[in-house]
Design an enzyme around this catalytic site. Structure first.
Site, short mmCIF file in Angstrom:
data_model
loop_
_atom_site.label_atom_id
_atom_site.label_comp_id
_atom_site.label_asym_id
_atom_site.label_seq_id
_atom_site.Cartn_x
_atom_site.Cartn_y
_atom_site.Cartn_z
N TYR A 45 -0.60 -0.12 -3.84
CA TYR A 45 -1.51 0.46 -4.49
C TYR A 45 -2.10 1.73 -3.74
O TYR A 45 -1.66 2.14 -2.51
CB TYR A 45 -2.95 -0.31 -3.66
CG TYR A 45 -2.84 -2.06 -4.02
CD1 TYR A 45 -1.88 -2.51 -4.92
CD2 TYR A 45 -3.45 -2.54 -3.20
CE1 TYR A 45 -2.08 -3.68 -5.09
CE2 TYR A 45 -3.57 -4.02 -3.15
CZ TYR A 45 -2.92 -4.64 -4.27
OH TYR A 45 -2.78 -6.00 -4.17
N PHE A 46 -2.38 2.83 -4.57
CA PHE A 46 -2.86 3.99 -4.16
C PHE A 46 -4.60 3.66 -3.69
O PHE A 46 -4.61 2.95 -2.77
CB PHE A 46 -2.71 4.97 -5.17
CG PHE A 46 -1.03 5.31 -4.89
CD1 PHE A 46 -0.14 4.53 -5.25
CD2 PHE A 46 -0.67 6.66 -4.32
CE1 PHE A 46 1.25 4.86 -5.05
CE2 PHE A 46 0.59 6.73 -4.34
CZ PHE A 46 1.60 6.02 -4.64
N ASN B 284 -13.53 4.47 4.31
CA ASN B 284 -13.01 4.99 3.10
C ASN B 284 -14.08 6.11 2.43
O ASN B 284 -15.26 5.69 2.54
CB ASN B 284 -12.50 4.12 1.93
CG ASN B 284 -11.13 2.93 2.59
OD1 ASN B 284 -11.30 2.04 2.95
ND2 ASN B 284 -10.17 3.98 3.19
N LYS C 271 2.22 -3.63 6.83
CA LYS C 271 2.71 -3.91 5.25
C LYS C 271 4.35 -3.60 5.17
O LYS C 271 4.56 -4.31 4.45
CB LYS C 271 1.83 -2.74 4.48
CG LYS C 271 0.34 -3.05 4.24
CD LYS C 271 0.09 -4.13 3.52
CE LYS C 271 -1.34 -4.82 3.55
NZ LYS C 271 -1.58 -5.68 2.77
N SER D 157 0.75 -1.32 -0.04
CA SER D 157 0.07 0.05 -0.06
C SER D 157 0.92 1.18 0.09
O SER D 157 1.90 1.29 0.62
CB SER D 157 -0.68 0.04 1.46
OG SER D 157 -1.35 1.14 1.69
N TYR E 73 -1.73 -1.04 10.94
CA TYR E 73 -2.04 -1.68 9.44
C TYR E 73 -0.88 -1.28 8.67
O TYR E 73 -0.37 -2.11 7.85
CB TYR E 73 -3.39 -0.92 9.10
CG TYR E 73 -3.34 -1.09 7.67
CD1 TYR E 73 -3.64 -2.50 6.84
CD2 TYR E 73 -3.20 -0.16 6.80
CE1 TYR E 73 -3.53 -2.39 5.60
CE2 TYR E 73 -3.31 -0.30 5.30
CZ TYR E 73 -3.50 -1.38 4.68
OH TYR E 73 -3.57 -1.34 3.44
N ARG F 273 -9.28 14.14 10.08
CA ARG F 273 -9.30 13.07 10.77
C ARG F 273 -7.89 12.79 11.28
O ARG F 273 -6.82 12.88 10.43
CB ARG F 273 -9.62 11.90 9.83
CG ARG F 273 -9.62 10.24 10.25
CD ARG F 273 -10.37 9.61 9.37
NE ARG F 273 -9.57 9.44 8.05
CZ ARG F 273 -9.81 8.69 7.18
NH1 ARG F 273 -10.93 7.97 7.38
NH2 ARG F 273 -9.21 8.45 5.85
N1 UFG Z 1 -12.27 11.32 3.60
C1 UFG Z 1 -13.41 12.34 4.17
N2 UFG Z 1 -14.57 11.49 4.69
C2 UFG Z 1 -14.68 10.17 4.84
C3 UFG Z 1 -13.52 9.38 4.56
C4 UFG Z 1 -12.56 9.91 3.75
O1 UFG Z 1 -13.35 13.47 3.93
O2 UFG Z 1 -15.77 9.90 5.38
C5 UFG Z 1 -11.07 11.67 3.25
C6 UFG Z 1 -9.95 11.52 4.04
O3 UFG Z 1 -9.66 12.61 4.74
C7 UFG Z 1 -8.87 11.64 2.74
C8 UFG Z 1 -9.55 10.90 1.52
O4 UFG Z 1 -11.20 11.35 2.01
O5 UFG Z 1 -8.46 12.95 2.34
C9 UFG Z 1 -9.26 9.46 1.45
O6 UFG Z 1 -9.72 8.98 2.47
P1 UFG Z 1 -9.72 7.18 2.54
O7 UFG Z 1 -10.02 7.02 4.02
O8 UFG Z 1 -10.58 6.86 1.46
O9 UFG Z 1 -8.41 6.90 1.95
P2 UFG Z 1 -6.93 7.05 2.78
O10 UFG Z 1 -6.19 7.72 1.86
O11 UFG Z 1 -7.09 7.64 4.24
O12 UFG Z 1 -6.24 5.56 2.83
C10 UFG Z 1 -6.17 4.49 1.76
C11 UFG Z 1 -6.50 3.36 2.30
C12 UFG Z 1 -5.25 2.86 3.17
C13 UFG Z 1 -4.17 2.95 2.70
C14 UFG Z 1 -4.07 4.50 2.16
C15 UFG Z 1 -2.68 4.48 1.50
O13 UFG Z 1 -7.84 3.11 3.15
O14 UFG Z 1 -5.68 1.29 3.45
O15 UFG Z 1 -4.98 4.67 1.47
O16 UFG Z 1 -2.56 5.53 0.62
F1 UFG Z 1 -3.16 2.45 3.41
#
Ligand code: UFG
Length: 337
Positions: free
Chosen positions: A176-177, A198, A152, A124, A148, A291
């Protein structure tokens, strides 16, 4: 000769299974169904016309896994089976380290005992921690901010050590992104347990009326509109990256590492807008506090995968949103039927 796919009933694993079957590979799935449904097998069969052999087991169960290797001619392994929720990993570090690390060690031991030397690992972009700039290349410094992510990175380190010590071991680490989207059929897709963490599954649950509004975590990041920027990638493109990585291992390259992303950064509000346009659904949202643990920006330089695998992401954000919406609207209760 078959490809063993651990976690093959899950979101990325099921899409990859379909791409492998379409590429003419024989696939065997092992999955403990802890975060997936057996219904996925029917859907894979309906899409491809092939029902892969399936073993319900946890990869930590060494004797059950050994039996799978004894009963089948396995040539390579793609390892998806893992716990994957960042927040939950902070609450339950012991469970995360045990499940993710011990299952990988068990798998590698059983592979070695059976002379299987080709391994694709599901890593990841989280291993880049808070990157000093974007786009991110594979040689950036590695660090993590939660258990988590640490699992990885630890597994990556283990694989680097094993590859160094054993010239016959060939491994592709795929970072992965942000995977989104679903198969065009609208019959398989992402189905997280409980309230999604997510962004995309949260948006689709709002669109289908299961959640009232999206919370946007912060609008004061140093990005073009203040909301977090990520590299969203269609899961079918990601699946195709695994097929290409497996082909690369046929060249016996030793250890290779690739980013799988599109190279495009989209903000939370960009994605909300694109989703509304693609689905015709309005997504009510409110801005709330940042968050904990989130970073401002994360997007890939995916040129190495392009150069060495001949892989590039084909789908844009419109298809990502259309396909996520088709899956969610056709299956408002996920795989519960
Ligand atoms: N976000 C919101 N509201 C939500 C959920 C997310 O505003 O309800 C925002 C987050 O703050 C972030 C963006 O949307 O700016 C993406 O958040 P995600 O939770 O979808 O994804 P992340 O980038 O935080 O994390 C993901 C995967 C992880 C991985 C990571 C690696 O969930 O498993 O990408 O880049 F490790």
């Amino acid at each position: 000769m078959a490809v063993l796919v651990t976690g093959g009933m899950g979101y990325i694993g099921s899409h990859t299974t379909i791409s492998l079957i379409e590429a003419g590979q024989e696939v065997i799935i092992v999955d403990d169904l802890s975060n997936s449904s057996v219904v996925v097998l029917n859907r894979i069969e309906a899409i491809t016309g092939v029902r892969p052999k399936f073993y319900e087991l946890n990869v930590m169960d060494e004797s059950a896994l050994t039996q799978v290797f004894s009963e089948n001619e396995i040539e390579s392994v793609i390892h998806f089976a893992a716990y994957k929720a960042v927040g939950e990993s902070v609450e339950k570090p012991l469970e995360y380290y045990t499940n993710n690390i011990v299952n990988t060690l068990t798998l590698l031991r059983v592979m070695k005992a059976h002379g299987v030397h080709k391994f694709v690992f599901s890593s990841s972009a989280t291993v880049y921690g808070d990157p000093h700039k974007c786009p991110i290349t594979e040689d950036f410094p590695l660090s993590t901010t939660n258990p988590y992510g640490s699992t990885k990175l630890m597994i990556e380190d283990m694989l680097r050590d094993i590859a160094k010590a054993d010239a016959t071991f060939n491994v592709a680490i795929l970072r992965y992104f942000n995977p989104v989207g679903a198969h065009k059929s609208g019959t398989i897709g992402e189905e997280p347990n409980g309230i999604p963490n997510n962004l995309m599954p949260y948006i689709t649950k709002v669109a289908v009326g299961k959640l009232s509004r999206l919370n946007v975590f912060g609008d004061d990041y140093p990005t073009h509109d203040g909301t977090g920027v990520r590299d969203y990638i269609h899961v079918v493109d990601l699946a195709d990256g695994h097929v290409k990585a497996l082909q690369k291992l046929d060249e016996l390259p030793g250890l290779v590492t690739y980013n799988l992303g599109t190279g495009n950064g989209l903000s939370v509000l960009d994605l909300v807008k694109a989703f509304s346009e693609a689905s015709g659904q309005e997504i009510p949202y409110q801005i709330v506090a940042r968050r904990a643990g989130d970073i401002a920006m994360c997007y890939a330089d995916a040129s190495l995968a392009n150069k060495e695998l001949g892989w590039t992401a084909k789908y844009g954000v419109k298809e990502m949103c259309e396909d996520s919406w088709r899956w969610q609207s056709n299956n408002p209760n996920g795989y519960e039927i």
